[in-house]
Motif scaffolding. Structure first.
Motif, mmCIF file in Angstrom:
data_model
loop_
_atom_site.group_PDB
_atom_site.id
_atom_site.type_symbol
_atom_site.label_atom_id
_atom_site.label_comp_id
_atom_site.label_asym_id
_atom_site.label_seq_id
_atom_site.Cartn_x
_atom_site.Cartn_y
_atom_site.Cartn_z
ATOM 1 N N ASN A 40 64.362 -6.973 15.017
ATOM 2 C CA ASN A 40 63.762 -7.220 16.340
ATOM 3 C C ASN A 40 63.551 -8.707 16.550
ATOM 4 O O ASN A 40 63.115 -9.415 15.649
ATOM 5 N N GLY A 41 63.873 -9.162 17.726
ATOM 6 C CA GLY A 41 63.609 -10.554 18.075
ATOM 7 C C GLY A 41 64.582 -11.547 17.473
ATOM 8 O O GLY A 41 64.358 -12.750 17.517
ATOM 9 N N SER A 42 65.699 -11.071 16.922
ATOM 10 C CA SER A 42 66.623 -11.998 16.279
ATOM 11 C C SER A 42 67.568 -12.657 17.277
ATOM 12 O O SER A 42 68.342 -13.533 16.910
ATOM 13 N N GLY A 43 67.527 -12.214 18.519
ATOM 14 C CA GLY A 43 68.340 -12.881 19.542
ATOM 15 C C GLY A 43 69.600 -12.119 19.934
ATOM 16 O O GLY A 43 70.477 -12.683 20.586
ATOM 17 N N LYS A 44 69.670 -10.847 19.571
ATOM 18 C CA LYS A 44 70.859 -10.058 19.912
ATOM 19 C C LYS A 44 71.012 -9.915 21.426
ATOM 20 O O LYS A 44 72.062 -10.244 21.993
ATOM 21 N N SER A 45 69.955 -9.433 22.068
ATOM 22 C CA SER A 45 70.033 -9.226 23.519
ATOM 23 C C SER A 45 70.274 -10.545 24.240
ATOM 24 O O SER A 45 71.078 -10.612 25.173
ATOM 25 N N THR A 46 69.589 -11.591 23.815
ATOM 26 C CA THR A 46 69.743 -12.886 24.473
ATOM 27 C C THR A 46 71.199 -13.353 24.391
ATOM 28 O O THR A 46 71.769 -13.837 25.372
ATOM 29 N N THR A 47 71.809 -13.195 23.207
ATOM 30 C CA THR A 47 73.211 -13.602 23.053
ATOM 31 C C THR A 47 74.110 -12.787 23.976
ATOM 32 O O THR A 47 74.951 -13.344 24.690
ATOM 33 N N THR A 84 72.757 -1.892 29.024
ATOM 34 C CA THR A 84 71.524 -2.604 28.689
ATOM 35 C C THR A 84 70.748 -1.863 27.608
ATOM 36 O O THR A 84 70.910 -0.657 27.417
ATOM 37 N N GLN A 85 69.895 -2.601 26.931
ATOM 38 C CA GLN A 85 69.092 -2.002 25.859
ATOM 39 C C GLN A 85 68.185 -0.912 26.426
ATOM 40 O O GLN A 85 68.075 0.169 25.881
ATOM 41 N N LYS A 86 67.552 -1.225 27.545
ATOM 42 C CA LYS A 86 66.692 -0.241 28.221
ATOM 43 C C LYS A 86 67.564 0.516 29.222
ATOM 44 O O LYS A 86 68.404 -0.086 29.873
ATOM 45 N N ASP A 161 74.158 -2.979 24.136
ATOM 46 C CA ASP A 161 72.954 -3.516 23.510
ATOM 47 C C ASP A 161 72.110 -2.370 22.951
ATOM 48 O O ASP A 161 71.483 -1.628 23.699
ATOM 49 N N GLU A 162 72.112 -2.258 21.650
ATOM 50 C CA GLU A 162 71.405 -1.182 20.941
ATOM 51 C C GLU A 162 71.572 0.170 21.621
ATOM 52 O O GLU A 162 70.592 0.791 22.030
ATOM 53 N N PRO A 163 72.807 0.646 21.699
ATOM 54 C CA PRO A 163 73.041 1.875 22.463
ATOM 55 C C PRO A 163 72.441 3.115 21.808
ATOM 56 O O PRO A 163 72.204 4.100 22.496
HETATM 57 N N1 ATP Z 1 62.943 -14.235 29.150
HETATM 58 C C1 ATP Z 1 62.379 -14.625 27.995
HETATM 59 N N2 ATP Z 1 61.386 -15.535 27.994
HETATM 60 C C2 ATP Z 1 60.820 -15.944 26.847
HETATM 61 N N3 ATP Z 1 61.190 -15.515 25.629
HETATM 62 C C3 ATP Z 1 62.184 -14.611 25.562
HETATM 63 C C4 ATP Z 1 62.827 -14.120 26.737
HETATM 64 N N4 ATP Z 1 63.776 -13.230 26.355
HETATM 65 C C5 ATP Z 1 63.715 -13.169 25.018
HETATM 66 N N5 ATP Z 1 62.771 -13.990 24.526
HETATM 67 C C6 ATP Z 1 62.456 -14.202 23.099
HETATM 68 O O1 ATP Z 1 63.644 -14.505 22.443
HETATM 69 C C7 ATP Z 1 63.673 -13.901 21.159
HETATM 70 C C8 ATP Z 1 64.923 -13.061 21.022
HETATM 71 O O2 ATP Z 1 64.818 -11.932 21.873
HETATM 72 P P1 ATP Z 1 65.960 -10.845 22.000
HETATM 73 O O3 ATP Z 1 65.537 -9.897 23.042
HETATM 74 O O4 ATP Z 1 67.256 -11.513 22.167
HETATM 75 O O5 ATP Z 1 65.904 -10.145 20.579
HETATM 76 P P2 ATP Z 1 66.687 -8.856 20.099
HETATM 77 O O6 ATP Z 1 67.449 -9.254 18.888
HETATM 78 O O7 ATP Z 1 67.436 -8.258 21.196
HETATM 79 O O8 ATP Z 1 65.480 -7.926 19.651
HETATM 80 P P3 ATP Z 1 65.345 -6.348 19.768
HETATM 81 O O9 ATP Z 1 66.015 -5.764 18.591
HETATM 82 O O10 ATP Z 1 63.866 -6.145 19.684
HETATM 83 O O11 ATP Z 1 65.932 -5.940 21.056
HETATM 84 C C9 ATP Z 1 62.395 -13.092 21.032
HETATM 85 O O12 ATP Z 1 61.485 -13.847 20.265
HETATM 86 C C10 ATP Z 1 61.904 -12.965 22.452
HETATM 87 O O13 ATP Z 1 60.512 -12.922 22.493
#
Ligand code: ATP
Ligand code: MG
Lengths: 314, 363
Positions: A40-47, A84-86, A161-163
């Motif tokens: 969780n929070g490793s940046g997968k969704s953001t990437t 999307t993840q959600k 994203d995490e389907p």
């Molecule tokens: N819009 C945003 N504003 C501020 N911080 C964000 C935003 N989106 C993501 N983050 C932060 O960026 C980091 C990576 O988030 P991300 O959603 O990419 O993780 P993830 O790997 O998809 O996690 P998960 O498995 O929980 O979905 C997290 O620390 C999150 O809090």
């Protein structure tokens, strides 16, 4: 046309002071199932969001299907499917209405839309649910509907994203069957997960840890590097054995799995005997055997190395 | 812009709306409720205040004077009293709002030109007090001929609403108030809701363009706005005999202008609001000045100049002028071109701003 579907260099995303994705470099070959493994929070969704143009990277270059992102994101949108993840389909529309809507929006012709929706309902086992509201579907049914929706226009690239996060193991297996079917027809699939068993199925995968890409390659390559470093210990008192081994020289980590201990060494110089003598000197008895490394081990090693790099930098 | 895609978005919106019972009920219930509230309950011209009369003179002249007062319909006899003291008691008990005391020497006082009748008023309600003030204007003090009721010392003549019924004034404006309340809120919420539920992330990764998305979401509500207009017009004509002196076409044109102005304002709000709650707060931030400053409740001319400037920026102000002109004075839209133009300008600015500010991105 190149063989690379996604090509990213030095991809970075900062939210204020938080570095969500840090200088990630990534190459995803076409027609391949590419896994994104990370906690969780490793940046997968953001990437993934940066790759489809939903977020603007703070730094770095992205090329997806030969298009520069985010500049050419609009052109890309016709060619990708994004799950999307959600769950993001419309809860208050029926299964069929959701698919019809997406088909129209994706620009399918009227006749094509009809046959395509029927085909998808059948393929994803939703035909007996087609009049049900999407919001009332079970977790697994929702995932199938979302995948059907993402593939309605036969995209060249699927970003998932995490389907399978809300799905039982049986449905997860079915889901992955579908992914391989799609990959066989030439679709490139990028799928994020935090399940090791899913990562193991991917053709290639990248491991993300706190925004850093810490390892990538085929599952075989990744586990191959750890050959000779993993052992299984069956001891009478696993807790005591765990304590005895944890700070033994050369041991990187010890994880208890039921009554067994999985020991990961720092290098491949250790043997079964090294561990045995270590146990004996602590007055413990146990069976020790060498086992083949798993992705879990790869993950532990990769995140450990990353930590060391960060400590050195600091 | 692709018409099929636009159509798909509109159909989707209508289908979702059909399942949304609460919103549907609001769409129909709000016009009906407000019409009844403003039309019946909030009667700005007071009538039938409960009153009692203590006539200690009991002459033909005093009875005639009392009859004249009752005939004004400002008061209605609710109780009887013998003495002024009893009137005071009734007032204190709250059983009457106005007491009429005729002293025993009524005829004498009248001849002397002194006050011949005393009107006692429940001063704790200032609306009642001012209404009773009207009574005092009745021509009782004239010593010569108190039957000459036509010779009121101060006469209030109302042109377009001779009976001074407030419903006639209020119903046309009410169309505007209802459209302002519902249209801004519906669009703002409709878009923010999709963001909240995560649907927006899906929508913006499809080839749907910003314009298609915005117009597709807004048009169904424009239709709803015109349905509401029809409802208020019909109920207004049926319940309150509100006249329509101009053309029906002009009424709908004016309503369409206001609907579009409000929808584009709703769009603008939706690009800024992060949650449905914020969208609602911003809507009320606009709604309150609209109600107070537009001339719907208080006359525009009586407001301080800065308030008038603000009012000129609000679509409702222009609509109220348009609709009262069309419905009550029989004007047509071209007579009222400055206000039509102001609404058009408002729409253009808001739409441009909201399409500019809406990005198919998450950051
Ligand atoms: N819009 C945003 N504003 C501020 N911080 C964000 C935003 N989106 C993501 N983050 C932060 O960026 C980091 C990576 O988030 P991300 O959603 O990419 O993780 P993830 O790997 O998809 O996690 P998960 O498995 O929980 O979905 C997290 O620390 C999150 O809090
Ligand atoms: Mg995520």
């Amino acid at each position: 046309m190149t063989d690379t579907a996604i090509h990213a260099r030095g991809l970075t995303k900062r939210f204020g002071t938080l570095v969500a994705v840090n200088a990630v470099t990534l190459d995803v070959p076409r027609a391949c199932v590419y896994g994104f493994l990370g906690p969780n929070g490793s940046g997968k969704s953001t990437t993934i969001r940066m790759l489809c143009g939903l977020l603007t990277p703070t730094e770095g270059d992205i090329e997806v299907l030969g298009l520069h992102i985010p500049q050419q994101a609009e052109q890309l949108k016709r060619r990708i499917g994004y799950m999307t993840q959600k769950f993001s389909l419309f809860d208050d529309l029926s299964v069929r209405q959701n698919l019809e809507f997406l088909a129209t929006v994706q620009g399918l012709s009227r006749q094509r839309e009809k046959s395509r929706v029927a085909e998808l309902l059948k393929r994803y086992h939703l035909d007996d649910r087609q009049e049900q509201l999407a919001g009332t579907l079970s977790g697994g049914q929702k995932q199938r509907l979302a995948l059907a929706g993402a593939t309605v226009h036969d995209p060249e690239l699927l970003l998932l994203d995490e389907p399978t996060s809300a799905v039982d193991p049986e449905s997860r297996r079915d889901f992955w069957e579908k992914l391989f079917e799609l990959a066989d027809t030439g679709t490139t699939i990028l799928v994020s997960t935090h399940y090791m068993d899913e990562a193991e199925r991917c053709h290639r995968l990248a491991i993300l840890d706190r925004g850093n890409l810490v390892a990538d390659g085929t599952p075989k390559e990744l586990t191959g590097e750890l050959e000779g470093r993993t052992f299984l210990v069956r001891a009478n008192s696993p807790r005591a054995a765990r304590d005895a081994l944890a700070d033994a020289p050369g041991v990187l980590s010890v994880a208890q799995i039921g009554n067994e201990l999985r020991v990961l060494m720092r290098d491949n110089r250790a043997t079964v005997d090294t561990l045995r003598s270590r146990l004996a000197s602590a007055g413990l008895e146990g069976d020790t055997e060498a086992v083949s490394p798993s992705l879990e081990d790869v993950f532990v090693v990769a995140t450990h190395q990353q930590q060391q790099r960060e400590e050195q930098a600091a | 812009m692709n018409l099929r895609r636009l159509w798909a978005i509109m159909i989707k919106e209508l289908r979702q709306l059909r399942r949304d019972r609460v919103t549907l009920a609001m769409i129909m219930g709000m016009p009906v409720l407000q019409l009844i509230l403003f039309g019946y309950a909030i009667n700005l011209n007071l009538r039938y205040l409960p009153a009692a009369v203590a006539d200690q003179s009991q002459t033909a002249g005093s009875r005639a004077a009392v009859q004249d007062l009752l005939a004004s319909e400002v008061i209605e006899q609710h109780a009887t009293a013998q003495t002024p003291q009893q009137l005071i008691d009734l007032l204190r008990q709250g059983r009457i709002s106005v007491g009429i005391a005729v002293p025993p020497d009524f005829e004498r006082r009248k001849l002397d030109g002194r006050e011949a009748i005393q009107v006692m008023v429940d001063g704790s309600d200032n609306v009642v007090q001012s209404a009773a003030g009207q009574l005092a204007q009745y021509p009782l003090n004239q010593p010569d001929d108190f039957h000459a009721t036509t010779e009121t010392p101060i006469s209030v003549v109302s042109f377009y609403n001779p009976e001074r019924r407030s419903a006639v004034n209020i119903v046309p404006g009410l169309i505007g108030v209802i459209l302002t309340m519902t249209m801004v809120l519906f669009t703002a919420v409709a878009i923010v809701r999709e963001t909240e539920r995560g649907n927006m992330e899906l929508l913006i990764t499809t080839p749907v363009s910003r314009t298609e998305l915005m117009i597709g979401k807004v048009l169904p509500y424009a239709g709803i706005g015109l349905i509401q207009t029809t409802l208020v017009l019909l109920l207004g004509a049926w319940l309150f005999q509100v006249p329509l002196r101009g053309s029906l076409w002009d009424v709908y044109m004016a309503a369409s202008l206001l609907v579009l102005a409000n929808l584009s304002l709703g769009l603008l709000i939706s690009t800024r609001a992060k949650s449905q709650f914020q969208a609602m707060q911003m809507t009320f931030f606009v709604f309150l000045p609209s109600i107070l400053l537009s001339g719907f409740m208080f006359p525009f001319a009586g407001m301080p100049t800065p308030a008038q400037w603000i009012a000129e920026l609000l679509p409702l102000t222009h609509f109220i002028r348009l609709i009262r002109g069309i419905m009550l004075r029989g004007a047509d839209l071209s007579d009222l071109w400055p206000d039509s133009l102001a609404l058009l300008a408002f729409i253009a600015v808001m739409l441009t701003l909201s399409i500019r500010l809406f990005h198919k991105r998450l950051d």
